[in-house]
Write an enzyme that holds these catalytic residues in place. Structure first.
Site, PDB file in Angstrom:
ATOM      1  N   ARG A  45      12.342  -5.672  21.627  1.00  0.00           N
ATOM      2  CA  ARG A  45      13.063  -5.332  20.394  1.00  0.00           C
ATOM      3  C   ARG A  45      13.609  -6.607  19.747  1.00  0.00           C
ATOM      4  O   ARG A  45      13.689  -6.728  18.544  1.00  0.00           O
ATOM      5  CB  ARG A  45      14.200  -4.326  20.664  1.00  0.00           C
ATOM      6  CG  ARG A  45      15.066  -4.054  19.434  1.00  0.00           C
ATOM      7  CD  ARG A  45      15.706  -2.660  19.409  1.00  0.00           C
ATOM      8  NE  ARG A  45      16.120  -2.173  20.699  1.00  0.00           N
ATOM      9  CZ  ARG A  45      17.200  -2.601  21.385  1.00  0.00           C
ATOM     10  NH1 ARG A  45      17.974  -3.522  20.872  1.00  0.00           N
ATOM     11  NH2 ARG A  45      17.483  -2.096  22.559  1.00  0.00           N
ATOM     12  N   TYR A  97      10.488   0.978  -7.113  1.00  0.00           N
ATOM     13  CA  TYR A  97       9.764   1.817  -6.171  1.00  0.00           C
ATOM     14  C   TYR A  97      10.643   3.044  -5.845  1.00  0.00           C
ATOM     15  O   TYR A  97      11.850   2.906  -5.631  1.00  0.00           O
ATOM     16  CB  TYR A  97       9.473   1.011  -4.903  1.00  0.00           C
ATOM     17  CG  TYR A  97       8.840   1.832  -3.820  1.00  0.00           C
ATOM     18  CD1 TYR A  97       7.525   2.274  -3.939  1.00  0.00           C
ATOM     19  CD2 TYR A  97       9.551   2.205  -2.687  1.00  0.00           C
ATOM     20  CE1 TYR A  97       6.946   3.055  -2.962  1.00  0.00           C
ATOM     21  CE2 TYR A  97       8.977   2.982  -1.698  1.00  0.00           C
ATOM     22  CZ  TYR A  97       7.673   3.406  -1.844  1.00  0.00           C
ATOM     23  OH  TYR A  97       7.098   4.191  -0.878  1.00  0.00           O
ATOM     24  N   ASP A 167      11.480  -7.992  -4.547  1.00  0.00           N
ATOM     25  CA  ASP A 167      10.418  -7.250  -3.855  1.00  0.00           C
ATOM     26  C   ASP A 167       9.100  -7.795  -4.411  1.00  0.00           C
ATOM     27  O   ASP A 167       8.758  -7.566  -5.569  1.00  0.00           O
ATOM     28  CB  ASP A 167      10.583  -5.746  -4.140  1.00  0.00           C
ATOM     29  CG  ASP A 167       9.524  -4.895  -3.445  1.00  0.00           C
ATOM     30  OD1 ASP A 167       8.394  -5.397  -3.235  1.00  0.00           O
ATOM     31  OD2 ASP A 167       9.800  -3.724  -3.143  1.00  0.00           O
ATOM     32  N   LYS A 192       0.976  -2.675   1.972  1.00  0.00           N
ATOM     33  CA  LYS A 192       0.154  -2.774   0.761  1.00  0.00           C
ATOM     34  C   LYS A 192      -0.804  -3.969   0.851  1.00  0.00           C
ATOM     35  O   LYS A 192      -1.679  -3.962   1.683  1.00  0.00           O
ATOM     36  CB  LYS A 192       1.068  -2.812  -0.462  1.00  0.00           C
ATOM     37  CG  LYS A 192       2.245  -1.813  -0.409  1.00  0.00           C
ATOM     38  CD  LYS A 192       1.799  -0.363  -0.423  1.00  0.00           C
ATOM     39  CE  LYS A 192       2.924   0.630  -0.115  1.00  0.00           C
ATOM     40  NZ  LYS A 192       4.126   0.522  -0.918  1.00  0.00           N
TER      41      LYS A 192
HETATM   42  C1  LIG Z   1       5.468   0.903  -0.779  1.00  0.00           C
HETATM   43  C2  LIG Z   1       6.529   0.069  -1.348  1.00  0.00           C
HETATM   44  C3  LIG Z   1       7.761  -0.083  -0.708  1.00  0.00           C
HETATM   45  C4  LIG Z   1       8.088   0.649   0.578  1.00  0.00           C
HETATM   46  O1  LIG Z   1       7.288   0.212   1.635  1.00  0.00           O
HETATM   47  P1  LIG Z   1       6.824   1.152   2.870  1.00  0.00           P
HETATM   48  O2  LIG Z   1       5.996   0.214   3.679  1.00  0.00           O
HETATM   49  O3  LIG Z   1       6.065   2.299   2.307  1.00  0.00           O
HETATM   50  O4  LIG Z   1       8.068   1.586   3.549  1.00  0.00           O
HETATM   51  C5  LIG Z   1       8.700  -0.914  -1.279  1.00  0.00           C
HETATM   52  N1  LIG Z   1       8.461  -1.552  -2.438  1.00  0.00           N
HETATM   53  C6  LIG Z   1       7.290  -1.427  -3.087  1.00  0.00           C
HETATM   54  C7  LIG Z   1       7.078  -2.157  -4.369  1.00  0.00           C
HETATM   55  C8  LIG Z   1       6.286  -0.617  -2.578  1.00  0.00           C
HETATM   56  O5  LIG Z   1       5.141  -0.468  -3.240  1.00  0.00           O
END
Ligand SMILES: *Cc1c(COP(=O)(O)O)cnc(C)c1O
Length: 375
Positions: A45, A97, A167, A192
């Site tokens: 962890r 998001y 982000d 992604k």
């Molecule tokens: C998908 C996404 C998230 C969240 O990520 P997860 O891996 O699905 O928890 C956050 N920000 C953006 C821009 C995203 O496309």
């Protein structure tokens, strides 16, 4: 090292065996050589060599000193925001998001954190208050593809002594490096583009500020939402081809955006790569590419539903950034939790479709869309 080389070699060697593909250290714990001694690894962890290699790789790609890999993008974002409490104020851009929007609503309801949402960097000065702790942005935004001026946000953040958090999921460090533009923290849904194959969830936090890294590391150990060795391996493998995928996906997105402009069922195309997009000049200034996410407004709800039903190659599914092209209905999927009125005001209505363009042949994708639009 060039970025493309760093994608392949940025994490260095995992061990002394000469293994080309980094080992998956599928272990929960590590033996100690003696009392008071440690190999540097105690319990998984806290630390795991496979995860550490991924963290070194992403830190290098973003130009950060520290990275921490979580079980999902939302786990990374939640860990970062955990310390905020009643009395703290956060300014965020309004096209976020859906999951992040939900987290912010929860922080407001349960912790008393207050939020001000702004439409772009020009509104920041009026929104930052004495108790503001952070400015949070996504660029391009999701799903409206608005481009936010990162340097301008960084300037306001520095002047007011608050953190700028970006982000960077949509463009990845291949096209955009927010830390170099003055951001303090970069967050990723590695689910992604970094992973790139729609086969696992992951999230990554990156910073060049040791004290913030220390706080988020503490949260990581406490909450335990650490990325598993196998998932770390999958993301590392994905990153090796990041540069190739981003180039190809962008090339396809440009071709599709141009084709969509000629399509009678399409009213508007939102893609920063189009010279007609209002953020085109800005994205050229702060990034080296436009990415491969685009949205389109079609002429009616019927058309939107027909396209979603009839696409064959392109799949109607949530998520983005992978090699497979996916089409999403933000109103019913990613942004379903946002109050209808707020959603409509942003243009997230029953005619808006979001498209994550994959690496397939552009002509095949166009042919699929053409048959889906065609009655
Ligand atoms: C998908 C996404 C998230 C969240 O990520 P997860 O891996 O699905 O928890 C956050 N920000 C953006 C821009 C995203 O496309």
């Amino acid at each position: 090292m060039d970025f493309k080389t760093e994608c392949v070699h940025g994490g260095g060697k995992t061990d002394a065996t000469g293994a080309i593909a980094g080992a998956i250290y599928q272990t929960a714990t590590f033996a100690h050589p003696g009392v008071g001694l440690s190999t540097g690894y105690d319990y998984a962890r806290g630390e795991n060599p496979t995860r550490a290699q991924l963290e070194r790789t992403v830190a290098a790609l973003e130009g950060g000193t520290h990275a921490i890999a979580f079980t999902s993008g939302m786990a990374a974002i939640t860990a970062f925001f955990d310390e905020y409490k009643v009395g703290d104020h956060i300014v965020a851009t309004d096209d976020l998001y859906g999951g992040t929007h939900r987290l912010f609503a929860l922080l407001a309801a349960r912790r008393g954190v207050s939020f001000t949402f702004v439409h772009d960097a020009d509104e920041l000065d009026g929104a930052v208050r004495e108790n503001t702790r952070a400015i949070y942005i996504e660029t391009p935004t999701n799903p409206m593809m608005q481009v936010i001026d990162i340097a301008k946000c960084a300037e306001v953040a520095k002047r007011n002594g608050v953190l700028l958090v970006v982000d960077n999921t949509f463009l990845t460090p291949y096209f955009q490096r927010p830390l170099e533009l003055g951001a303090d923290v970069v967050l990723h849904s590695a689910t992604k583009y970094l992973g790139g194959h729609n086969d696992t969830l992951a999230g990554i936090f990156v910073t060049n500020r040791a004290e913030i890294a220390e706080r988020v590391t503490y949260m990581m150990k406490t909450s335990g939402a650490v990325l598993s060795p196998f998932d770390s391996f999958l993301i590392l493998r994905g990153i090796k081809t990041l540069a190739l995928r981003m180039e190809r996906q962008q090339e396809n997105a440009l071709a599709l955006a141009e084709w969509l402009l000629t399509c009678p069922d399409v009213q508007q195309v939102f893609y920063p790569g189009l010279p007609s997009h209002p953020g085109h000049e800005l994205i050229r200034k702060q990034a080296s590419g436009y990415g491969a996410m685009l949205s389109m407004s079609v002429t009616s709800r019927e058309v939107a539903e027909r396209v979603l039903k009839k696409v064959q190659l392109i799949q109607y599914a949530e998520s983005l950034g992978g090699v497979d092209s996916l089409i999403t209905y933000p109103m019913l999927q990613t942004h379903a939790d946002i109050p209808a009125e707020e959603r409509e005001a942003k243009g997230i209505n029953d005619r808006l479709l979001r498209f994550s363009v994959g690496i397939e042949d552009a002509n095949d994708l166009i042919a699929d869309l053409a048959q889906a639009f065609g009655g």
